[in-house]
Design a protein around this motif. Structure first.
Motif, PDB file in Angstrom:
ATOM      1  N   GLY A   1       0.822  -1.208   0.000  1.00 41.49           N
ATOM      2  CA  GLY A   1       0.000   0.000   0.000  1.00 41.49           C
ATOM      3  C   GLY A   1       0.853   1.254   0.000  1.00 41.49           C
ATOM      4  N   PHE A   2       0.179   2.389  -0.245  1.00 42.82           N
ATOM      5  CA  PHE A   2       0.907   3.651  -0.380  1.00 42.82           C
ATOM      6  C   PHE A   2       0.432   4.718   0.603  1.00 42.82           C
ATOM      7  CE2 PHE A   2       1.445   1.679  -4.498  1.00 42.82           C
ATOM      8  CZ  PHE A   2       2.771   1.961  -4.805  1.00 42.82           C
ATOM      9  N   VAL A   3       1.405   5.360   1.260  1.00 43.26           N
ATOM     10  CA  VAL A   3       1.147   6.628   1.932  1.00 43.26           C
ATOM     11  C   VAL A   3       1.275   7.672   0.824  1.00 43.26           C
ATOM     12  CG1 VAL A   3       2.030   8.271   3.633  1.00 43.26           C
ATOM     13  CG2 VAL A   3       2.052   5.823   4.144  1.00 43.26           C
ATOM     14  N   GLY A   4       0.149   8.192   0.378  1.00 47.40           N
ATOM     15  CA  GLY A   4       0.122   9.025  -0.832  1.00 47.40           C
ATOM     16  C   GLY A   4       0.624  10.431  -0.588  1.00 47.40           C
ATOM     17  N   PRO A   5       1.085  11.079  -1.667  1.00 48.07           N
ATOM     18  CA  PRO A   5       1.628  12.430  -1.565  1.00 48.07           C
ATOM     19  C   PRO A   5       0.615  13.408  -0.969  1.00 48.07           C
ATOM     20  CG  PRO A   5       1.985  11.527  -3.758  1.00 48.07           C
ATOM     21  CD  PRO A   5       1.088  10.578  -3.041  1.00 48.07           C
ATOM     22  N   GLY A   6       1.109  14.343  -0.183  1.00 44.79           N
ATOM     23  CA  GLY A   6       0.242  15.319   0.454  1.00 44.79           C
ATOM     24  C   GLY A   6       0.196  16.627  -0.303  1.00 44.79           C
ATOM     25  N   HIS A   7       1.338  17.316  -0.363  1.00 51.21           N
ATOM     26  CA  HIS A   7       1.332  18.645  -0.976  1.00 51.21           C
ATOM     27  C   HIS A   7       1.052  18.578  -2.477  1.00 51.21           C
ATOM     28  CE1 HIS A   7       3.804  20.198   2.635  1.00 51.21           C
ATOM     29  NE2 HIS A   7       2.519  20.263   2.858  1.00 51.21           N
ATOM     30  N   VAL A   8       1.574  17.541  -3.135  1.00 48.02           N
ATOM     31  CA  VAL A   8       1.273  17.375  -4.564  1.00 48.02           C
ATOM     32  C   VAL A   8      -0.243  17.283  -4.747  1.00 48.02           C
ATOM     33  CG1 VAL A   8       1.435  15.783  -6.507  1.00 48.02           C
ATOM     34  CG2 VAL A   8       3.459  16.271  -5.150  1.00 48.02           C
ATOM     35  N   SER A   9      -0.878  16.558  -3.823  1.00 48.52           N
ATOM     36  CA  SER A   9      -2.314  16.324  -3.965  1.00 48.52           C
ATOM     37  C   SER A   9      -3.142  17.571  -3.722  1.00 48.52           C
ATOM     38  CB  SER A   9      -2.757  15.209  -3.015  1.00 48.52           C
ATOM     39  OG  SER A   9      -1.950  14.064  -3.217  1.00 48.52           O
ATOM     40  N   THR A  10      -2.615  18.537  -2.989  1.00 48.31           N
ATOM     41  CA  THR A  10      -3.358  19.790  -2.842  1.00 48.31           C
ATOM     42  C   THR A  10      -3.569  20.400  -4.224  1.00 48.31           C
ATOM     43  OG1 THR A  10      -1.362  21.124  -2.597  1.00 48.31           O
ATOM     44  CG2 THR A  10      -2.363  20.328  -0.580  1.00 48.31           C
ATOM     45  N   VAL A  11      -2.631  20.162  -5.143  1.00 44.46           N
ATOM     46  CA  VAL A  11      -2.748  20.704  -6.491  1.00 44.46           C
ATOM     47  C   VAL A  11      -3.512  19.748  -7.407  1.00 44.46           C
ATOM     48  CG1 VAL A  11      -1.462  21.471  -8.532  1.00 44.46           C
ATOM     49  CG2 VAL A  11      -0.631  22.048  -6.248  1.00 44.46           C
ATOM     50  N   ILE A  12      -3.108  18.471  -7.433  1.00 43.70           N
ATOM     51  CA  ILE A  12      -3.689  17.567  -8.443  1.00 43.70           C
ATOM     52  C   ILE A  12      -4.933  16.836  -7.946  1.00 43.70           C
ATOM     53  CG2 ILE A  12      -1.451  17.275  -9.598  1.00 43.70           C
ATOM     54  CD1 ILE A  12      -1.264  14.491  -8.419  1.00 43.70           C
ATOM     55  N   GLY A  13      -5.249  16.955  -6.636  1.00 41.68           N
ATOM     56  CA  GLY A  13      -6.437  16.274  -6.121  1.00 41.68           C
ATOM     57  C   GLY A  13      -6.198  14.792  -5.910  1.00 41.68           C
ATOM     58  N   THR A  14      -7.263  14.079  -5.503  1.00 40.42           N
ATOM     59  CA  THR A  14      -7.083  12.651  -5.208  1.00 40.42           C
ATOM     60  C   THR A  14      -7.588  11.761  -6.335  1.00 40.42           C
ATOM     61  OG1 THR A  14      -9.234  12.522  -4.124  1.00 40.42           O
ATOM     62  CG2 THR A  14      -7.352  13.054  -2.728  1.00 40.42           C
ATOM     63  N   SER A  15      -8.402  12.320  -7.238  1.00 44.93           N
ATOM     64  CA  SER A  15      -9.049  11.448  -8.226  1.00 44.93           C
ATOM     65  C   SER A  15      -8.040  10.829  -9.193  1.00 44.93           C
ATOM     66  CB  SER A  15     -10.116  12.225  -8.991  1.00 44.93           C
ATOM     67  OG  SER A  15      -9.516  13.326  -9.649  1.00 44.93           O
ATOM     68  N   CYS A  16      -6.908  11.524  -9.413  1.00 43.32           N
ATOM     69  CA  CYS A  16      -5.954  10.998 -10.391  1.00 43.32           C
ATOM     70  C   CYS A  16      -5.196   9.766  -9.879  1.00 43.32           C
ATOM     71  CB  CYS A  16      -4.987  12.086 -10.827  1.00 43.32           C
ATOM     72  SG  CYS A  16      -4.348  13.023  -9.479  1.00 43.32           S
ATOM     73  N   TYR A  17      -5.383   9.405  -8.605  1.00 42.18           N
ATOM     74  CA  TYR A  17      -4.740   8.180  -8.110  1.00 42.18           C
ATOM     75  C   TYR A  17      -5.635   6.953  -8.273  1.00 42.18           C
ATOM     76  CZ  TYR A  17      -1.741  11.556  -5.673  1.00 42.18           C
ATOM     77  OH  TYR A  17      -0.901  12.582  -5.364  1.00 42.18           O
ATOM     78  N   GLU A  18      -6.825   7.134  -8.827  1.00 41.49           N
ATOM     79  CA  GLU A  18      -7.800   6.039  -8.794  1.00 41.49           C
ATOM     80  C   GLU A  18      -7.328   4.783  -9.517  1.00 41.49           C
ATOM     81  OE1 GLU A  18     -11.351   8.159  -9.855  1.00 41.49           O
ATOM     82  OE2 GLU A  18     -11.592   8.889  -7.791  1.00 41.49           O
ATOM     83  N   PHE A  19      -6.357   4.963 -10.432  1.00 44.43           N
ATOM     84  CA  PHE A  19      -5.824   3.777 -11.134  1.00 44.43           C
ATOM     85  C   PHE A  19      -5.052   2.849 -10.183  1.00 44.43           C
ATOM     86  CE2 PHE A  19      -1.243   4.484 -11.341  1.00 44.43           C
ATOM     87  CZ  PHE A  19      -1.151   5.818 -10.974  1.00 44.43           C
ATOM     88  N   VAL A  20      -4.593   3.376  -9.085  1.00 47.20           N
ATOM     89  CA  VAL A  20      -3.768   2.551  -8.189  1.00 47.20           C
ATOM     90  C   VAL A  20      -4.578   1.386  -7.610  1.00 47.20           C
ATOM     91  CG1 VAL A  20      -2.292   2.539  -6.138  1.00 47.20           C
ATOM     92  CG2 VAL A  20      -2.216   4.477  -7.709  1.00 47.20           C
ATOM     93  N   PRO A  21      -5.727   1.640  -6.968  1.00 48.94           N
ATOM     94  CA  PRO A  21      -6.537   0.500  -6.525  1.00 48.94           C
ATOM     95  C   PRO A  21      -7.195  -0.244  -7.697  1.00 48.94           C
ATOM     96  CG  PRO A  21      -7.592   2.583  -5.911  1.00 48.94           C
ATOM     97  CD  PRO A  21      -6.247   2.920  -6.467  1.00 48.94           C
ATOM     98  N   ARG A  22      -7.639   0.512  -8.698  1.00 47.77           N
ATOM     99  CA  ARG A  22      -8.383  -0.106  -9.805  1.00 47.77           C
ATOM    100  C   ARG A  22      -7.507  -1.074 -10.603  1.00 47.77           C
ATOM    101  NH1 ARG A  22      -9.621   4.323 -13.180  1.00 47.77           N
ATOM    102  NH2 ARG A  22      -7.735   3.736 -14.320  1.00 47.77           N
ATOM    103  N   ASP A  23      -6.324  -0.609 -11.017  1.00 47.10           N
ATOM    104  CA  ASP A  23      -5.494  -1.429 -11.908  1.00 47.10           C
ATOM    105  C   ASP A  23      -4.474  -2.287 -11.168  1.00 47.10           C
ATOM    106  OD1 ASP A  23      -6.917  -0.059 -13.773  1.00 47.10           O
ATOM    107  OD2 ASP A  23      -5.287   1.308 -14.330  1.00 47.10           O
ATOM    108  N   TYR A  24      -4.100  -1.885  -9.982  1.00 45.93           N
ATOM    109  CA  TYR A  24      -3.024  -2.605  -9.291  1.00 45.93           C
ATOM    110  C   TYR A  24      -3.474  -3.196  -7.951  1.00 45.93           C
ATOM    111  CZ  TYR A  24      -0.134  -0.208 -12.735  1.00 45.93           C
ATOM    112  OH  TYR A  24       0.400   0.252 -13.906  1.00 45.93           O
ATOM    113  N   GLY A  25      -4.703  -2.878  -7.551  1.00 44.12           N
ATOM    114  CA  GLY A  25      -5.256  -3.463  -6.332  1.00 44.12           C
ATOM    115  C   GLY A  25      -4.572  -3.032  -5.048  1.00 44.12           C
ATOM    116  N   LYS A  26      -3.950  -1.844  -5.059  1.00 41.77           N
ATOM    117  CA  LYS A  26      -3.264  -1.379  -3.843  1.00 41.77           C
ATOM    118  C   LYS A  26      -4.000  -0.184  -3.239  1.00 41.77           C
ATOM    119  CE  LYS A  26       0.482  -3.792  -5.113  1.00 41.77           C
ATOM    120  NZ  LYS A  26       0.716  -5.130  -4.578  1.00 41.77           N
ATOM    121  N   PRO A  27      -4.137  -0.157  -1.932  1.00 38.62           N
ATOM    122  CA  PRO A  27      -4.715   1.025  -1.294  1.00 38.62           C
ATOM    123  C   PRO A  27      -3.742   2.204  -1.284  1.00 38.62           C
ATOM    124  CG  PRO A  27      -4.181  -0.638   0.358  1.00 38.62           C
ATOM    125  CD  PRO A  27      -3.824  -1.221  -0.982  1.00 38.62           C
ATOM    126  N   LEU A  28      -4.292   3.398  -1.369  1.00 35.48           N
ATOM    127  CA  LEU A  28      -3.465   4.603  -1.282  1.00 35.48           C
ATOM    128  C   LEU A  28      -4.212   5.630  -0.431  1.00 35.48           C
ATOM    129  CD1 LEU A  28      -1.477   6.354  -4.097  1.00 35.48           C
ATOM    130  CD2 LEU A  28      -3.032   7.718  -2.689  1.00 35.48           C
TER     131      LEU A  28
END
Lengths: 380, 372
Positions: free
Chosen positions: B188-215
């Motif tokens: 699993g991933f401790v996901g980026p914080g400050h980067v995400s303030t800019v890009i949001g969380t929706s762009c990580y959705e491929f991580v659980p969807r395609d790779y089955g890992k929580p973020l």
């Protein structure tokens, strides 16, 4: 805690590499060589000591301590047995602070207090100072006047006299406004013997107040941050505070209970304690929650990604003392105007040697290492 | 300090650590992507609090660490050109190129200045109209918008002696490249914080969807990191793999629309960009659009532009991917130290190796290494 600190093969490998004397290979001076961290140590040990080596310099303390013998026909150098010996301390320091005026002081006050403190940290009573000025062409006399007023007042408070001096003027651009060098001489009248290699297992670490005030003030005074705070430099003469400590130790018939005395200037508390841990071959264990930091300093460091433990102080001291006398010294120090926030911040352990370890307020542990170069703000 | 002390309470940390321990005893490897998280983990000694079955892998999210040697050489070459004032964030000063660093170039006479913001660089440009002022653009979507804004301002005000040497990178292609790496074993991933303030969380959705890992998108205070670890492990134990947002006090699902618009206006993706240790990754770098070519230092100055291979002894790549631990690198702590870094993971305090070296040599991590 002790379980966490058991030395391991990894640790041994790294420590061996760290202790190995590095050959000084740098080809030019960078700012890192002046920042008080490891680069400066390598410059001093690998270059200056190489050429100027002698037993007094080898100690690499902030001051040299030596004995001279008083005889009927005058004063001669050490080694003359049978005569009354006088222990003297001698030190020098240059001041290039920018800006030259800042909240809480200026370069003149700093130049007097800094050298007074370097003498005091040997247990000496500071007596006489020299002052050398390097002035840049065009420097306003009004500013110089203000600096000299501060020097006069600081010398008065510390009970020292500036008895000799020198002036040089360089072309515009060859120096930045004004640089001051002060040297000082003092006499050690009590049987205290302090040294960076004197820390003993079981000793307590005393800190005389909040950390990071001077360095933070200077950073803010440079105006690059556009921050406004009430924080002031802590520049102050500490000879009175040291005298009080020595008196108290004397009352307890324990002059030898004060093992190390240092003022954590450039490189901060972290650098000074690393030097002591390394010279004394002990581990110094600190408790983060016990180290006082002013809210303003904490905030400025937080914004910049700096650690207050590495930020300069100009009116604080660290003492490493025998545990029996620690509380008593703290109590006495608190009575002094420059020691009101004195507290115990840690203790000396045996292993792992040469290391400063910090119990974080969060419940973890980490090493507080010597800085490599300047502390640089982090990108994000 | 208000709004900070609340996130650093030791008693709450102990409670969280106990809850984490109660969740599972299965061995799990979690990666924190961001260098900022690595710094927090070491600064507060968080690994001391985690149960032994939880292992943190320190990922590639330190922009100072992943800048390749050749690009550092290019930066130095620009800095050494006549009438140039080269400006940079502080921690990029010490990063070694193939021969020297910006700090060395400064000592040799180049006018290299540390700034806190690209706007400061623009100010220097206005004050020195007879000089060319270059800003070293460095970092993920966290710092890229400030570079973009500054370029827009320079264009609007016609500050022609200002340019940016752009090394901005984007996190998503790098994350994908990591996930595609066959030797990667992460839970699993401790996901980026400050980067995400800019890009949001929706762009990580491929991580659980395609790779089955929580973020879990995570803040930078120590309690943030612990809480996030708890949330990731809870997902794993409950058989879920989702994007969760621990850092709700600043991160939204959509991100910062204004910042994204500015990024899109000024930058376009490069076909390829090289990452130190990770190699070339498609669409992972940003460059200035031709519209803003006047402010592109790469066009304004002649740079060597050489691709320089990482030193052989250096195992930064394996370390960034979490395949190897820093101490498993032969030169760690002996030939490669913060004073004489061989690999860039040793340069910035956020680099995995420097963090281990400075903060972690003593703790449980070392104990584990001797047990392994």
């Amino acid at each position: 805690m002790s379980k966490l600190f058991s030395p391991t093969p990894l640790f041994e490998r790294v420590e061996r590499a760290r202790r190995k004397k590095h050959k000084f290979r740098d080809t030019q001076i960078t700012l890192a060589h002046g920042s008080g961290g490891r680069a400066m140590h390598e410059l001093v040990e690998g270059l200056f000591l190489e050429y100027l080596r002698n037993p007094l310099l080898e100690e690499l303390e902030d001051q040299a301590v030596f004995e001279i013998a008083a005889t009927a026909t005058g004063v001669v150098g050490s080694g003359n047995n049978g005569h009354a010996q006088i222990r003297m301390a001698f030190t020098t320091d240059s001041y290039v602070v920018d800006p030259i005026f800042f909240p809480g002081g200026d370069i003149g006050k700093l130049a007097v207090n800094g050298t007074v403190n370097d003498l005091a940290m040997s247990g000496a009573r500071p007596l006489y100072l020299s002052a050398g000025f390097i002035l840049e062409e065009g420097f306003p006399i009004a500013d110089l006047r203000q600096i000299l007023e501060s020097m006069r007042d600081a010398a008065g408070e510390a009970g020292v006299a500036v008895v000799t001096g020198d002036t040089k003027v360089v072309q515009k651009g060859s120096a930045d406004k004004v640089f001051i060098n002060t040297s000082g001489i003092g006499v050690i009248e009590s049987p205290v013997h302090v040294s960076s290699s004197g820390a003993q297992i079981g000793d307590k670490v005393i800190l005389s107040g909040t950390v990071g005030d001077h360095g933070t003030t200077i950073m803010i005074a440079r105006g690059e941050l556009e921050l406004e705070t009430d924080i002031e430099s802590d520049t102050a003469p500490l000879n009175g505070l040291v005298q009080a400590m020595v008196d108290e130790a004397g009352k307890a018939l324990a002059f030898d209970a004060i093992h190390c005395l240092r003022d954590p200037t450039r490189g901060g508390v972290a650098t000074t304690l690393n030097e002591i841990a390394s010279s004394s071959e002990v581990c110094i264990e600190l408790d983060e929650d016990l180290i006082p930091v002013r809210e303003e300093a904490k905030g400025a460091c937080e914004i910049l990604g700096l650690d207050p433990l590495y930020v300069a102080n100009e009116g604080k001291l660290i003492a490493i003392v025998a545990p029996e006398i620690a509380e008593r010294l703290v109590k006495r120090m608190k009575e002094n105007r420059y020691g009101r926030d004195t507290c115990l911040i840690g203790e000396v352990k045996s292993e792992p040697r040469g290391i400063v370890a910090l119990r974080t307020g969060f419940g973890g542990t980490r090493i507080v290492d010597m800085l490599v170069g300047e502390q640089l703000p982090r990108i994000c | 300090m208000k709004f900070i002390d609340e996130y650093r309470q030791g008693d709450l940390a102990l409670m969280l650590a106990e809850q984490i321990e109660r969740l599972t005893d299965q061995p799990l490897k979690l990666m924190e992507v961001c260098g900022g998280h690595t710094h927090t983990i070491f600064k507060y000694g968080i690994e001391d609090l985690l149960p032994r079955n939880i292992e943190m892998i320190h990922g590639p999210g330190c922009p100072v660490c992943v800048i390749p040697l050749g690009r550092v050489d290019d930066a130095i070459s620009i800095a050494q050109q006549p009438d140039v004032i080269f400006t940079t964030f502080g921690d990029a000063m010490r990063v070694p190129g193939s021969k020297t660093s910006l700090l060395d170039a400064k000592a040799s006479g180049a006018d290299v200045r540390m700034v806190y913001s690209p706007l400061d660089a623009l100010k220097i440009a206005r004050q020195n109209p007879d000089k060319n002022v270059v800003f070293l653009g460095l970092g993920f979507e966290t710092t890229a918008p400030s570079s973009a804004m500054t370029i827009l301002k320079a264009a609007k005000d016609k500050v022609e002696n200002f340019s940016v040497f752009c090394n901005h990178i984007t996190i998503i292609p790098a994350l994908k490249a990591m996930l595609d790496s066959p030797d990667l074993k992460l839970d699993g991933f401790v996901g980026p914080g400050h980067v995400s303030t800019v890009i949001g969380t929706s762009c990580y959705e491929f991580v659980p969807r395609d790779y089955g890992k929580p973020l879990v998108v995570t803040g930078f205070e120590p309690l943030d990191v612990l809480q996030s670890v708890f949330m990731i492990i809870k997902q794993i134990v409950e058989g879920r793999a989702e994007i969760e947002n621990q850092y709700t006090r600043v991160v939204t699902r959509e991100g910062n629309k204004l910042a994204l618009e500015v990024l899109f206006e000024v930058f376009e993706p490069r076909d390829y960009f090289e990452w130190r240790g990770l190699g070339s990754i498609a669409h992972s770098g940003m460059r200035l659009r031709s519209k803003y070519a006047d402010f592109d230092a790469e066009l304004k100055f002649r740079v060597p532009g050489l691709r320089i291979a990482d030193p052989k002894a250096c195992q930064c790549g394996e370390i960034l991917k979490g395949v190897k631990k820093p101490w498993e690198c032969k030169v760690f702590g002996t030939a490669c130290t913060p004073e004489t870094p061989i690999g860039s993971c040793m340069v910035s305090s956020e680099g995995a190796c420097a963090a281990y070296y400075n903060f972690g040599r003593l703790s449980k991590i070392a104990e584990r290494s001797s047990a392994n």
